[in-house]
Design a protein around this motif. Structure first.
Motif, mmCIF file in Angstrom:
data_model
loop_
_atom_site.group_PDB
_atom_site.id
_atom_site.type_symbol
_atom_site.label_atom_id
_atom_site.label_comp_id
_atom_site.label_asym_id
_atom_site.label_seq_id
_atom_site.Cartn_x
_atom_site.Cartn_y
_atom_site.Cartn_z
ATOM 1 N N ALA A 50 0.830 -1.205 0.000
ATOM 2 C CA ALA A 50 0.000 0.000 0.000
ATOM 3 C C ALA A 50 0.869 1.261 0.000
ATOM 4 C CB ALA A 50 -0.932 -0.004 1.211
ATOM 5 N N ALA A 51 1.960 1.239 0.742
ATOM 6 C CA ALA A 51 2.844 2.412 0.788
ATOM 7 C C ALA A 51 3.501 2.663 -0.567
ATOM 8 C CB ALA A 51 3.912 2.212 1.865
ATOM 9 N N HIS A 52 3.939 1.607 -1.252
ATOM 10 C CA HIS A 52 4.586 1.795 -2.553
ATOM 11 C C HIS A 52 3.584 2.229 -3.626
ATOM 12 C CE1 HIS A 52 8.703 0.733 -1.684
ATOM 13 N NE2 HIS A 52 8.255 -0.243 -0.909
ATOM 14 N N VAL A 53 2.371 1.704 -3.575
ATOM 15 C CA VAL A 53 1.345 2.139 -4.521
ATOM 16 C C VAL A 53 0.997 3.601 -4.272
ATOM 17 C CG1 VAL A 53 -1.098 1.872 -5.125
ATOM 18 C CG2 VAL A 53 0.386 -0.131 -5.028
ATOM 19 N N GLN A 54 0.880 3.981 -3.019
ATOM 20 C CA GLN A 54 0.587 5.374 -2.692
ATOM 21 C C GLN A 54 1.712 6.279 -3.182
ATOM 22 O OE1 GLN A 54 -0.073 6.188 1.458
ATOM 23 N NE2 GLN A 54 -0.544 8.328 1.080
ATOM 24 N N ASN A 55 2.947 5.848 -3.028
ATOM 25 C CA ASN A 55 4.084 6.635 -3.509
ATOM 26 C C ASN A 55 4.011 6.834 -5.024
ATOM 27 O OD1 ASN A 55 6.668 7.945 -3.369
ATOM 28 N ND2 ASN A 55 7.558 6.057 -4.163
ATOM 29 N N ALA A 56 3.717 5.772 -5.767
ATOM 30 C CA ALA A 56 3.624 5.872 -7.221
ATOM 31 C C ALA A 56 2.456 6.780 -7.630
ATOM 32 C CB ALA A 56 3.463 4.490 -7.833
ATOM 33 N N SER A 109 16.203 -9.926 -9.484
ATOM 34 C CA SER A 109 16.221 -10.202 -8.049
ATOM 35 C C SER A 109 14.912 -9.803 -7.365
ATOM 36 C CB SER A 109 17.399 -9.484 -7.396
ATOM 37 O OG SER A 109 17.354 -8.108 -7.660
ATOM 38 N N GLY A 110 13.866 -9.582 -8.139
ATOM 39 C CA GLY A 110 12.593 -9.145 -7.586
ATOM 40 C C GLY A 110 11.795 -10.265 -6.941
ATOM 41 N N VAL A 111 11.264 -9.991 -5.765
ATOM 42 C CA VAL A 111 10.371 -10.902 -5.064
ATOM 43 C C VAL A 111 8.928 -10.399 -5.185
ATOM 44 C CG1 VAL A 111 9.797 -11.892 -2.809
ATOM 45 C CG2 VAL A 111 12.189 -11.600 -3.473
ATOM 46 N N TYR A 112 8.774 -9.079 -5.240
ATOM 47 C CA TYR A 112 7.464 -8.452 -5.393
ATOM 48 C C TYR A 112 7.475 -7.608 -6.668
ATOM 49 C CZ TYR A 112 7.181 -9.687 -0.476
ATOM 50 O OH TYR A 112 7.188 -10.375 0.708
ATOM 51 N N ARG A 113 6.297 -7.470 -7.282
ATOM 52 C CA ARG A 113 6.163 -6.735 -8.540
ATOM 53 C C ARG A 113 4.971 -5.793 -8.432
ATOM 54 N NH1 ARG A 113 4.452 -10.825 -11.436
ATOM 55 N NH2 ARG A 113 2.319 -10.176 -11.714
ATOM 56 N N MET A 114 5.212 -4.514 -8.741
ATOM 57 C CA MET A 114 4.119 -3.547 -8.800
ATOM 58 C C MET A 114 3.877 -3.223 -10.267
ATOM 59 S SD MET A 114 3.571 0.231 -7.085
ATOM 60 C CE MET A 114 5.062 0.944 -7.727
ATOM 61 N N GLU A 115 2.634 -3.317 -10.689
ATOM 62 C CA GLU A 115 2.259 -2.986 -12.061
ATOM 63 C C GLU A 115 1.367 -1.759 -12.051
ATOM 64 O OE1 GLU A 115 0.393 -6.281 -13.998
ATOM 65 O OE2 GLU A 115 2.186 -7.534 -13.870
ATOM 66 N N ALA A 132 -1.357 -2.447 -9.074
ATOM 67 C CA ALA A 132 -1.507 -3.721 -8.385
ATOM 68 C C ALA A 132 -0.123 -4.232 -7.996
ATOM 69 C CB ALA A 132 -2.216 -4.743 -9.270
ATOM 70 N N VAL A 133 -0.046 -4.852 -6.829
ATOM 71 C CA VAL A 133 1.207 -5.423 -6.334
ATOM 72 C C VAL A 133 1.004 -6.916 -6.182
ATOM 73 C CG1 VAL A 133 2.901 -5.421 -4.471
ATOM 74 C CG2 VAL A 133 1.793 -3.298 -5.139
ATOM 75 N N PHE A 134 1.976 -7.679 -6.692
ATOM 76 C CA PHE A 134 1.938 -9.136 -6.671
ATOM 77 C C PHE A 134 3.243 -9.668 -6.104
ATOM 78 C CE2 PHE A 134 -0.212 -7.532 -10.426
ATOM 79 C CZ PHE A 134 -1.440 -8.163 -10.386
ATOM 80 N N LYS A 135 3.205 -10.910 -5.617
ATOM 81 C CA LYS A 135 4.463 -11.629 -5.439
ATOM 82 C C LYS A 135 4.933 -11.943 -6.842
ATOM 83 C CE LYS A 135 4.513 -13.319 -0.902
ATOM 84 N NZ LYS A 135 5.387 -14.043 -0.067
ATOM 85 N N ALA A 136 6.227 -11.912 -7.081
ATOM 86 C CA ALA A 136 6.763 -12.026 -8.441
ATOM 87 C C ALA A 136 6.353 -13.327 -9.128
ATOM 88 C CB ALA A 136 8.277 -11.903 -8.424
ATOM 89 N N SER A 141 -3.070 -10.770 -6.320
ATOM 90 C CA SER A 141 -2.570 -9.460 -5.910
ATOM 91 C C SER A 141 -2.568 -9.332 -4.396
ATOM 92 C CB SER A 141 -3.378 -8.341 -6.550
ATOM 93 O OG SER A 141 -4.585 -8.161 -5.892
ATOM 94 N N ILE A 142 -1.542 -8.658 -3.897
ATOM 95 C CA ILE A 142 -1.452 -8.338 -2.473
ATOM 96 C C ILE A 142 -2.289 -7.094 -2.198
ATOM 97 C CG2 ILE A 142 0.119 -7.602 -0.636
ATOM 98 C CD1 ILE A 142 2.338 -9.121 -2.101
ATOM 99 N N TYR A 143 -2.219 -6.135 -3.131
ATOM 100 C CA TYR A 143 -2.922 -4.868 -2.970
ATOM 101 C C TYR A 143 -3.170 -4.281 -4.354
ATOM 102 C CZ TYR A 143 -3.875 -0.093 -1.396
ATOM 103 O OH TYR A 143 -4.463 1.124 -1.162
ATOM 104 N N SER A 144 -4.301 -3.644 -4.545
ATOM 105 C CA SER A 144 -4.568 -2.969 -5.811
ATOM 106 C C SER A 144 -5.309 -1.661 -5.541
ATOM 107 C CB SER A 144 -5.382 -3.860 -6.753
ATOM 108 O OG SER A 144 -6.646 -4.116 -6.206
ATOM 109 N N LEU A 145 -5.144 -0.738 -6.475
ATOM 110 C CA LEU A 145 -5.758 0.581 -6.346
ATOM 111 C C LEU A 145 -6.124 1.083 -7.727
ATOM 112 C CD1 LEU A 145 -6.317 3.189 -4.573
ATOM 113 C CD2 LEU A 145 -4.035 3.909 -5.260
#
Length: 162
Positions: A50-56, A109-115, A132-136, A141-145
């Motif tokens: 949620a924090a990374h999606v908000q930042n983007a 080296s990504g474990v998580y992916r934000m699209e 949307a954020v996913f495990k790679a 999805s872990i979180y979407s907006l």
């Protein structure tokens, strides 16, 4: 002598039942600790996503301001590429990768992916995006907006994804 053996047998049975009861309670406690650890990890992932999606979304909101647009002439995906230069840009989205500690990293080296993907809208001054954020290695999805951004008339229209 018979009474003594009878008491010893009952005492031994009581001890065995007590050990059985404590071992069952211990097994249940271990299961609860394991489950709470996984729930804690899932909650931490949700918070970070949620924090990374908000930042983007804030980066895109900032890039859409007329003063910024006039001076920097950047928008999607340019506004995200300034913050995440190793992001993967395709024709329909941008993918940003994070390692196991949620630090920005390269795809390998990504474990998580934000699209971040633009979506169509009928209003020419309204841009819609889906984050949307996913495990790679997963499509869950872990979180979407869904993000809608109003673009003032003073900003020239240009292609969202080049």
């Amino acid at each position: 002598m018979n009474r003594s053996n009878n008491r010893s047998g009952i005492f031994l049975l009581e001890i065995m039942l007590a050990i059985l009861l404590f071992s069952i309670a211990g097994a249940l406690c271990l299961q609860m600790f394991a489950k709470s650890r996984q729930m804690s990890k899932d909650t931490a992932d949700l918070t970070q996503a949620a924090a990374h999606v908000q930042n983007a979304a804030e980066l895109m909101k900032y890039a859409a301001e007329p003063t910024v647009w006039d001076t920097e002439n950047t928008f999607f995906p340019d506004c995200l590429l300034k913050e995440y230069p190793d992001a993967v840009v395709s024709s329909d989205n941008i993918q940003i990768y994070f390692d196991e500690n949620w630090n920005y990293c390269q795809k390998e080296s990504g474990v998580y992916r934000m699209e971040a993907a633009p979506s169509q809208t009928e209003n020419e001054n309204l841009l819609c995006f889906r984050f949307a954020v996913f495990k790679a290695d997963s499509q869950d999805s872990i979180y979407s907006l869904d993000f809608k951004l109003h673009i003032p008339n003073s900003i020239p229209q240009r292609s969202i994804v080049e």
